[in-house]
Design an enzyme around this catalytic site. Structure first.
Site, PDB file in Angstrom:
ATOM      1  N   PRO A  10      -2.304 -10.132  31.345  1.00 25.19           N
ATOM      2  CA  PRO A  10      -1.119  -9.642  30.649  1.00 25.19           C
ATOM      3  C   PRO A  10      -1.214  -8.204  30.175  1.00 25.19           C
ATOM      4  O   PRO A  10      -2.269  -7.746  29.733  1.00 25.19           O
ATOM      5  CB  PRO A  10      -0.990 -10.598  29.456  1.00 25.19           C
ATOM      6  CG  PRO A  10      -2.304 -11.271  29.333  1.00 25.19           C
ATOM      7  CD  PRO A  10      -2.897 -11.304  30.705  1.00 25.19           C
ATOM      8  N   ASN A  11      -0.076  -7.550  30.266  1.00 29.05           N
ATOM      9  CA  ASN A  11       0.147  -6.177  29.789  1.00 29.05           C
ATOM     10  C   ASN A  11      -0.460  -5.107  30.691  1.00 29.05           C
ATOM     11  O   ASN A  11      -0.212  -3.922  30.486  1.00 29.05           O
ATOM     12  CB  ASN A  11      -0.340  -5.999  28.336  1.00 29.05           C
ATOM     13  CG  ASN A  11       0.355  -6.967  27.389  1.00 29.05           C
ATOM     14  OD1 ASN A  11       1.576  -6.973  27.336  1.00 29.05           O
ATOM     15  ND2 ASN A  11      -0.397  -7.801  26.696  1.00 29.05           N
ATOM     16  N   ARG A  18       0.587   2.128  28.377  1.00 31.09           N
ATOM     17  CA  ARG A  18       0.227   1.322  27.230  1.00 31.09           C
ATOM     18  C   ARG A  18      -1.029   1.894  26.562  1.00 31.09           C
ATOM     19  O   ARG A  18      -2.081   1.994  27.193  1.00 31.09           O
ATOM     20  CB  ARG A  18      -0.077  -0.075  27.767  1.00 31.09           C
ATOM     21  CG  ARG A  18      -0.774  -0.989  26.840  1.00 31.09           C
ATOM     22  CD  ARG A  18      -1.444  -2.106  27.625  1.00 31.09           C
ATOM     23  NE  ARG A  18      -2.004  -3.061  26.722  1.00 31.09           N
ATOM     24  CZ  ARG A  18      -2.999  -3.865  27.021  1.00 31.09           C
ATOM     25  NH1 ARG A  18      -3.525  -3.858  28.236  1.00 31.09           N
ATOM     26  NH2 ARG A  18      -3.470  -4.681  26.138  1.00 31.09           N
ATOM     27  N   TYR A  23      -6.678   2.726  27.093  1.00 31.09           N
ATOM     28  CA  TYR A  23      -6.728   2.253  28.480  1.00 31.09           C
ATOM     29  C   TYR A  23      -6.573   3.369  29.520  1.00 31.09           C
ATOM     30  O   TYR A  23      -6.664   3.091  30.716  1.00 31.09           O
ATOM     31  CB  TYR A  23      -5.659   1.164  28.698  1.00 31.09           C
ATOM     32  CG  TYR A  23      -5.879  -0.049  27.807  1.00 31.09           C
ATOM     33  CD1 TYR A  23      -6.925  -0.928  28.059  1.00 31.09           C
ATOM     34  CD2 TYR A  23      -5.076  -0.285  26.695  1.00 31.09           C
ATOM     35  CE1 TYR A  23      -7.158  -2.034  27.241  1.00 31.09           C
ATOM     36  CE2 TYR A  23      -5.287  -1.385  25.870  1.00 31.09           C
ATOM     37  CZ  TYR A  23      -6.328  -2.250  26.149  1.00 31.09           C
ATOM     38  OH  TYR A  23      -6.564  -3.331  25.334  1.00 31.09           O
ATOM     39  N   ASN A  73      -9.786  -8.918  35.632  1.00 32.04           N
ATOM     40  CA  ASN A  73      -9.594  -8.453  34.262  1.00 32.04           C
ATOM     41  C   ASN A  73      -8.539  -9.368  33.651  1.00 32.04           C
ATOM     42  O   ASN A  73      -7.345  -9.153  33.839  1.00 32.04           O
ATOM     43  CB  ASN A  73      -9.125  -6.997  34.227  1.00 32.04           C
ATOM     44  CG  ASN A  73      -8.974  -6.507  32.791  1.00 32.04           C
ATOM     45  OD1 ASN A  73      -9.043  -7.302  31.851  1.00 32.04           O
ATOM     46  ND2 ASN A  73      -8.765  -5.215  32.613  1.00 32.04           N
ATOM     47  N   ALA A  76      -6.025 -10.102  27.634  1.00 33.34           N
ATOM     48  CA  ALA A  76      -6.148 -10.899  26.400  1.00 33.34           C
ATOM     49  C   ALA A  76      -6.576 -12.343  26.670  1.00 33.34           C
ATOM     50  O   ALA A  76      -7.202 -12.976  25.806  1.00 33.34           O
ATOM     51  CB  ALA A  76      -4.831 -10.870  25.632  1.00 33.34           C
ATOM     52  N   GLU A  97     -16.286  -9.769  36.199  1.00 38.40           N
ATOM     53  CA  GLU A  97     -15.312  -9.597  35.106  1.00 38.40           C
ATOM     54  C   GLU A  97     -15.295  -8.119  34.701  1.00 38.40           C
ATOM     55  O   GLU A  97     -16.356  -7.517  34.513  1.00 38.40           O
ATOM     56  CB  GLU A  97     -15.784 -10.468  33.937  1.00 38.40           C
ATOM     57  CG  GLU A  97     -14.971 -10.360  32.677  1.00 38.40           C
ATOM     58  CD  GLU A  97     -15.577 -11.215  31.554  1.00 38.40           C
ATOM     59  OE1 GLU A  97     -16.505 -12.046  31.806  1.00 38.40           O
ATOM     60  OE2 GLU A  97     -15.147 -11.025  30.404  1.00 38.40           O
ATOM     61  N   HIS A  99     -13.497  -5.112  32.118  1.00 35.14           N
ATOM     62  CA  HIS A  99     -12.646  -4.650  31.020  1.00 35.14           C
ATOM     63  C   HIS A  99     -12.638  -3.133  31.052  1.00 35.14           C
ATOM     64  O   HIS A  99     -13.707  -2.511  31.117  1.00 35.14           O
ATOM     65  CB  HIS A  99     -13.166  -5.151  29.666  1.00 35.14           C
ATOM     66  CG  HIS A  99     -13.326  -6.627  29.661  1.00 35.14           C
ATOM     67  ND1 HIS A  99     -12.249  -7.466  29.624  1.00 35.14           N
ATOM     68  CD2 HIS A  99     -14.424  -7.405  29.775  1.00 35.14           C
ATOM     69  CE1 HIS A  99     -12.673  -8.711  29.702  1.00 35.14           C
ATOM     70  NE2 HIS A  99     -13.996  -8.705  29.798  1.00 35.14           N
ATOM     71  N   ARG A 106     -14.768  -2.765  19.837  1.00 39.89           N
ATOM     72  CA  ARG A 106     -13.434  -2.981  19.280  1.00 39.89           C
ATOM     73  C   ARG A 106     -13.441  -4.181  18.317  1.00 39.89           C
ATOM     74  O   ARG A 106     -14.493  -4.572  17.830  1.00 39.89           O
ATOM     75  CB  ARG A 106     -12.435  -3.141  20.434  1.00 39.89           C
ATOM     76  CG  ARG A 106     -12.390  -1.903  21.331  1.00 39.89           C
ATOM     77  CD  ARG A 106     -11.385  -2.030  22.457  1.00 39.89           C
ATOM     78  NE  ARG A 106     -10.030  -2.156  21.939  1.00 39.89           N
ATOM     79  CZ  ARG A 106      -8.989  -2.565  22.691  1.00 39.89           C
ATOM     80  NH1 ARG A 106      -9.181  -2.877  23.965  1.00 39.89           N
ATOM     81  NH2 ARG A 106      -7.798  -2.657  22.159  1.00 39.89           N
TER      82      ARG A 106
HETATM   83  C1  DHK Z   1      -7.475  -5.475  28.272  1.00 41.21           C
HETATM   84  C2  DHK Z   1      -6.701  -6.099  27.341  1.00 41.21           C
HETATM   85  O1  DHK Z   1      -5.393  -6.200  27.504  1.00 41.21           O
HETATM   86  C3  DHK Z   1      -7.266  -6.621  26.087  1.00 41.21           C
HETATM   87  O2  DHK Z   1      -6.573  -7.752  25.607  1.00 41.21           O
HETATM   88  C4  DHK Z   1      -8.748  -6.917  26.190  1.00 41.21           C
HETATM   89  C5  DHK Z   1      -8.963  -5.461  28.196  1.00 41.21           C
HETATM   90  C6  DHK Z   1      -9.487  -5.730  26.804  1.00 41.21           C
HETATM   91  C7  DHK Z   1      -9.529  -4.230  28.858  1.00 41.21           C
HETATM   92  O3  DHK Z   1     -10.263  -3.463  28.221  1.00 41.21           O
HETATM   93  O4  DHK Z   1      -9.254  -4.015  30.032  1.00 41.21           O
HETATM   94  O5  DHK Z   1      -9.263  -7.214  24.921  1.00 41.21           O
END
Ligand code: DHK
Length: 150
Positions: A10-11, A18, A23, A73, A76, A97, A99, A106
């Site tokens: 998500p997102n 974002r 990010y 990835n 959340a 995995e 991130h 964090r």
């Molecule tokens: C991306 C997200 O959206 C967060 O919810 C994770 C992760 C971290 C990232 O660092 O890619 O906590």
């Protein structure tokens, strides 16, 4: 061709827009290009993103029959989803995995990952370069297991 699936939670469709201070400014299209450049000959990339847990689980099930490895990835869902962990436990090829951010620097709720109970490697804090590192590792593991089988 062997296919590596790159799954995003998500997102991450908003990557680049974002919270760029966390990010970065690069987009998911940039991630696709990076992964394609990172993969060895005879491999291709299928990059997918969903905001829905069930969709990600369905894609993991489909990937069981169609892919040689996975970079994931879960965003959340990393920190919440036993269901994604259970799906990954049905998937035999290597799983890395990723991130983008350094989750361990964090909030405390980002320090635990259900997916890490299954992942063969975990990458955090390399920005989108982490996806390329994940793809390179999958290629290496698949090539090694092919060599060992011949
Ligand atoms: C991306 C997200 O959206 C967060 O919810 C994770 C992760 C971290 C990232 O660092 O890619 O906590």
């Amino acid at each position: 061709m062997k296919t590596i699936v790159v799954l995003n939670g998500p997102n991450l469709n908003l990557l680049g827009k974002r919270q760029p201070q966390i990010y970065g400014h690069e987009t998911l299209e940039d991630v696709t290009r990076l992964c394609e450049a990172a993969c060895a000959e005879n491999f291709d990339i299928r990059l997918l993103q969903s905001n829905h847990e069930g969709q990600i689980i369905d894609w993991i099930h489909e990937a069981r029959e169609t892919t040689c490895g996975m970079v994931i990835n879960p965003a959340a869902f990393t920190h919440t989803s036993v269901a994604i962990l259970d799906a990954l436990n049905t998937y035999e090829p290597p799983v890395i995995e990723v991130h983008i951010s350094q989750v361990h620097k964090r909030e405390a709720f980002r320090h635990h990952s259900y997916v890490s109970h299954r992942a063969d490697g975990v990458i955090a804090g390399l920005g989108i370069e982490g996806y390329a590192a994940g793809v390179r590792r999958i290629c290496q593991l698949v090539e090694r297991s092919t060599e060992a089988a011949t």
